[in-house]
Enzyme design. Structure first.
Site, PDB file in Angstrom:
ATOM      1  N   SER A  92       0.865  -1.187   0.000  1.00  0.00           N
ATOM      2  CA  SER A  92       0.000   0.000   0.000  1.00  0.00           C
ATOM      3  C   SER A  92       0.894   1.227   0.000  1.00  0.00           C
ATOM      4  CB  SER A  92      -0.895   0.004   1.242  1.00  0.00           C
ATOM      5  OG  SER A  92      -1.798  -1.071   1.167  1.00  0.00           O
ATOM      6  N   LYS A 167      -7.106   2.214  -2.273  1.00  0.00           N
ATOM      7  CA  LYS A 167      -6.626   1.780  -0.955  1.00  0.00           C
ATOM      8  C   LYS A 167      -6.588   2.941   0.031  1.00  0.00           C
ATOM      9  CE  LYS A 167      -5.062  -0.890   2.268  1.00  0.00           C
ATOM     10  NZ  LYS A 167      -3.880  -1.738   2.404  1.00  0.00           N
ATOM     11  N   LYS A 235       1.380   5.386   8.352  1.00  0.00           N
ATOM     12  CA  LYS A 235       2.009   5.569   7.039  1.00  0.00           C
ATOM     13  C   LYS A 235       0.927   5.774   5.971  1.00  0.00           C
ATOM     14  CE  LYS A 235       2.477   1.929   4.781  1.00  0.00           C
ATOM     15  NZ  LYS A 235       1.683   1.182   3.772  1.00  0.00           N
TER      16      LYS A 235
END
Lengths: 285, 285
Positions: A92, A167, A235
């Site tokens: 991702s 995502k 993140k």
């Protein structure tokens, strides 16, 4: 077809094992001897290096933490991949990074899909993660049977980058759904209602969610073993905020979640499961 | 057993019809002649007034907007209920109000359950709402077969008030899950990804929820016909914030949702479905 798998973490390892179970010829290469042993046991071949792995395969799957790691791995192996090979990055990362990598590989005649997943460790083990794929239709159709062995659903959402755009949207929802359960549980506990009964009573109604079912019991039992780590969700949310800022999209609640995840990480909870977001909402007093 | 049903709105009407279908002898009384006609057609008897209704039944179910309406109805009918009767309030109100009503009725030998529901209109029609019940075990066991005819799940969560405490927790989750989908969709649209594909790609992963499946398509099609109205969700979130303030529980994201719902209501969207929370997050620029 021979497939190389790079990135054997909490998600990558069970995903790779499902590839092997489906009968694919899989090559791995980990810096951890124990992981190599475990994967050899599961039926994989072990290469000496990523470069060695890349020279032997038609498809490389990468499943590493973030954009810099993906770029580093792909730069390391680009010269060793055959023309006509395909890289499927299931990490991702930022959509822009996917597009940069795809452009670099295209010049060498190498195909690319960004194919991040959602579902967490249990679905990775079951082979039922959801895969959101960006890339051209031909490459997608060629690789879909591979992805199907690891997934409950595989959807092409657009060209390269679209998988990671999707995502980012996914990670907004997951973070906020965990926060939603957190605030609900904090209040319910203070009101003196049994949290297990609350969970049982509401899960079939409009409050029902995969987060409520997968993370609710962990939050009730305060079992924050990862799963998906706070630091990794931070993140992702950092990638969301960076992308949103570039596009001038204000996302007030997502900004609150960035603050929450950052605080938890700074307080030393970064290696806990993201269900530990609960801690942040318990400590607002 | 004869049951009176008061409060034939978007939720109450289909719930009442499911009671009739299950074979109960049901009496209604609405101020709207059209509603009375529709319910007579469905098999109910129509009483001339709430008092008339109350004098003929063993159980009264109330399904009205908020605490003041529940108190008004129950004060109106209290003298006409027989000793040994039971009131099941399926409205979503403040837990403290449920306890006050229960105390008042107990003195007259009348039982009480607070039994709010979740699931929205589709589940009310299907007879699959989730019911969260507060009250003593005997009254609960006596009334459970009645509730089962309208519900997919009926869970006793504690004594009187616990049903509405649980409903407050439920409404926090629902509001924030809608907000989560809103921020995700606002960003995805700006990133140029097709929202229907996003929905299809993520619904099977950790972002999956009843809100995503029930409200996501409404948000994509911008069909904000209620369903459950913004103004009613604002009422619930006001009850949450009031309760949280009394208990000194800070709920930062729920406070943001109170602000969002208040703003939408003031802007004239109060009668739209709560999926229109999307509008608030679209207009943050």
């Amino acid at each position: 077809m021979r497939i190389g798998f790079i990135g054997l973490g909490i998600m990558g390892k069970p995903m790779c094992k499902n590839l092997i179970k489906a009968g694919y010829d899989v090559i791995v290469s980990s810096s951890k001897p124990k992981t190599n042993d475990e994967m050899r046991e599961a039926g994989a071949c072990v290469a000496n290096s990523y470069k060695d792995l890349a020279s032997q395969v038609d498809v490389v799957i990468t499943m590493v933490p973030n954009s810099p790691e993906v770029k580093a791995v792909i730069q390391e192996i680009a010269d060793d991949l055959s023309e006509g090979a395909t890289v499927i990055d299931m990490s991702s990362i930022a959509p822009l990074a996917s597009q940069e990598i795809a452009n670099m590989l295209r010049k060498r005649g190498i195909g690319f899909l960004d194919a991040p997943v959602s579902g967490g460790e249990p679905k990775a083990i079951e082979g039922t993660v959801s895969v959101m794929v960006g890339g051209d239709s031909n490459t997608f159709e060629k690789c879909k049977p591979i992805l199907d062995t690891m997934a409950g659903s595989v959807v092409r959402v657009g060209d390269v980058g679209a998988g990671n755009s999707t995502k980012l949207a996914n990670q907004i929802i997951v973070a906020l759904n965990i926060a939603a359960v957190s605030e609900a549980f904090v209040l319910a506990k203070k009101m003196g209602v049994d949290l297990e009964l609350v969970h049982e009573a509401i899960r079939g109604g409009l409050a029902g969610s995969t987060v409520l079912d997968a993370k609710g019991p962990m939050m009730i039992e305060r079992d924050f073993k990862p799963g998906f780590k706070i630091d990794l969700h931070l993140k992702d949310v950092n990638n969301v905020v960076e992308t949103a800022n570039e596009l001038d999209v204000p996302l007030p609640l997502t900004h609150s979640m960035q603050e929450a995840l950052k605080t938890l990480s700074e307080e030393g909870f970064g290696q806990e499961d993201h269900s530990a977001i609960l801690r942040y909402f318990e400590n607002q007093n």
